[in-house]
Design an enzyme around this catalytic site. Sequence first.
Site, short mmCIF file in Angstrom:
data_model
loop_
_atom_site.label_atom_id
_atom_site.label_comp_id
_atom_site.label_asym_id
_atom_site.label_seq_id
_atom_site.Cartn_x
_atom_site.Cartn_y
_atom_site.Cartn_z
N ASP A 127 -4.90 -50.07 -1.23
CA ASP A 127 -5.17 -51.22 0.07
C ASP A 127 -3.78 -51.12 0.80
OD1 ASP A 127 -6.47 -52.66 1.60
OD2 ASP A 127 -6.11 -54.29 0.41
N GLY A 180 -3.69 -49.58 6.65
CA GLY A 180 -3.78 -49.92 8.11
C GLY A 180 -2.80 -50.62 8.33
N ARG A 181 -2.35 -51.75 7.60
CA ARG A 181 -0.96 -52.46 7.90
C ARG A 181 0.33 -51.76 7.92
NH1 ARG A 181 -2.37 -56.57 3.49
NH2 ARG A 181 -3.83 -55.16 3.16
N ARG A 202 -4.43 -46.80 12.83
CA ARG A 202 -4.58 -47.12 11.49
C ARG A 202 -4.96 -45.81 10.63
NH1 ARG A 202 -6.21 -51.93 9.76
NH2 ARG A 202 -7.52 -50.79 8.00
N HIS A 209 -3.97 -43.84 6.76
CA HIS A 209 -4.81 -43.17 5.62
C HIS A 209 -4.27 -41.95 5.49
CE1 HIS A 209 -7.51 -46.55 6.07
NE2 HIS A 209 -7.97 -46.37 7.57
N ASN A 240 -16.80 -50.71 4.12
CA ASN A 240 -16.12 -50.05 5.00
C ASN A 240 -16.58 -49.47 6.35
OD1 ASN A 240 -13.65 -49.14 2.40
ND2 ASN A 240 -13.58 -50.99 3.97
N ARG A 288 -7.76 -59.79 -4.77
CA ARG A 288 -9.27 -59.74 -5.08
C ARG A 288 -10.03 -58.35 -5.29
NH1 ARG A 288 -8.53 -60.87 0.60
NH2 ARG A 288 -8.43 -59.08 1.89
N SER A 348 -12.83 -56.89 -4.06
CA SER A 348 -13.57 -56.25 -3.07
C SER A 348 -14.73 -55.23 -3.69
CB SER A 348 -12.43 -55.47 -2.04
OG SER A 348 -11.52 -56.26 -1.74
C1 IPE Z 1 -11.06 -52.29 -0.70
O1 IPE Z 1 -10.20 -52.48 0.68
C2 IPE Z 1 -11.51 -50.94 -0.38
C3 IPE Z 1 -10.62 -49.73 -0.58
C4 IPE Z 1 -9.39 -49.78 -0.89
C5 IPE Z 1 -11.20 -48.53 -0.51
P1 IPE Z 1 -10.42 -53.35 1.82
O2 IPE Z 1 -9.26 -53.25 2.81
O3 IPE Z 1 -11.82 -52.83 2.33
O4 IPE Z 1 -10.80 -54.78 1.18
P2 IPE Z 1 -10.98 -56.09 1.91
O5 IPE Z 1 -11.63 -56.03 3.08
O6 IPE Z 1 -9.56 -56.61 2.03
O7 IPE Z 1 -11.56 -57.10 1.01
C1 IPE Z 2 -7.19 -49.18 2.25
O1 IPE Z 2 -6.37 -49.42 3.41
C2 IPE Z 2 -8.16 -47.84 2.70
C3 IPE Z 2 -9.56 -48.17 3.17
C4 IPE Z 2 -9.90 -49.07 2.65
C5 IPE Z 2 -10.12 -47.10 3.53
P1 IPE Z 2 -6.87 -50.46 4.50
O2 IPE Z 2 -7.50 -49.76 5.60
O3 IPE Z 2 -7.88 -51.60 4.12
O4 IPE Z 2 -5.65 -51.10 5.14
P2 IPE Z 2 -5.27 -52.85 5.58
O5 IPE Z 2 -5.86 -53.49 4.37
O6 IPE Z 2 -5.95 -52.86 6.60
O7 IPE Z 2 -3.94 -52.83 5.59
MG MG Z 3 -7.42 -53.45 3.09
#
Ligand code: IPE
Ligand code: IPE
Ligand code: MG
Length: 240
Positions: free
Chosen positions: A18, A21-22, A31, A35, A66, A192, A194
């Site tokens: 995780d 995106g950030r 974003r 990835h 997602n 968490r 998730s």
């Molecule tokens: C969990 O991350 C799913 C993956 C890492 C693929 P998310 O970013 O989707 O989870 P939430 O929304 O913070 O719970």
């Molecule tokens: C995890 O990174 C990858 C996927 C869920 C596909 P995120 O895309 O959830 O990144 P954040 O949590 O928004 O930073």
């Molecule tokens: Mg995330």
Amino acid sequence: MAETSEAKGPRHVAVIMDGNGRWAQMRGRPRLFGHHAGAKRVREVVEACPALGVKYLTVFAFSTENWKRTQTEVAGLMKLFRRYIEKEQRALVEAGVRVRFIGDRVKLEDKLVALMDELELLTAGNDLIHLTIAINYGGRNEVTRAAKRMAFEVQAGRLRPEDVDAETLARFLDTHVLPDPDLVIRTSGEARISNFLLWQSAYSEYEFVETLWPDFTAEEFGKIVKSYAARDRRFGAVRV
Ligand code: IPE
Ligand code: IPE
Ligand code: MG
């Protein structure tokens, strides 16, 4: 009992990757840039496994939730998965990595599913590391699909309801050939799960780290894996 043996490393590590995106947002980039950077990190962690005694590595790449993201992000991720498989295929085969995919394939595009099937087949003879990639995976979805298949088995007269126990259900899960994860790591500071490996992680140890996934290194992975040996897993029993 094998379960309480001391100073043993985790055999199966699962990772919630995780923070992509950030990581990108902090750099003023889209974003998907995060990835792509995140995908590059997987190889390093896979390669670190044999020396650490980690035989099974399971990574969460895309959850059943997602799909709620923008069409641009979802389509970009699906394309990334396709390209990743095509690009890494040869290296994975040669490195002795056996790849499996878990999750609901029904919603995935045919092109991607074909590549997933091919990679599973090409690496089926490998045994050095077992890498499982969770795409369109959700614990509730997995248990629901398992229950549905079990119900059909009962209806067909191949399974008696009175014979259904925890082991029976586990046989219907996507992970039926895998041991339960000993350790689950989540990056990016969120504490968490998730919807990841709900059934399988009932007794897993959890490690939540602040590092965003694209910054996660083999070194940090190694430290976490080594610190696991100090944990006292009791599985509900009293230590004597
Ligand atoms: C969990 O991350 C799913 C993956 C890492 C693929 P998310 O970013 O989707 O989870 P939430 O929304 O913070 O719970
Ligand atoms: C995890 O990174 C990858 C996927 C869920 C596909 P995120 O895309 O959830 O990144 P954040 O949590 O928004 O930073
Ligand atoms: Mg995330």
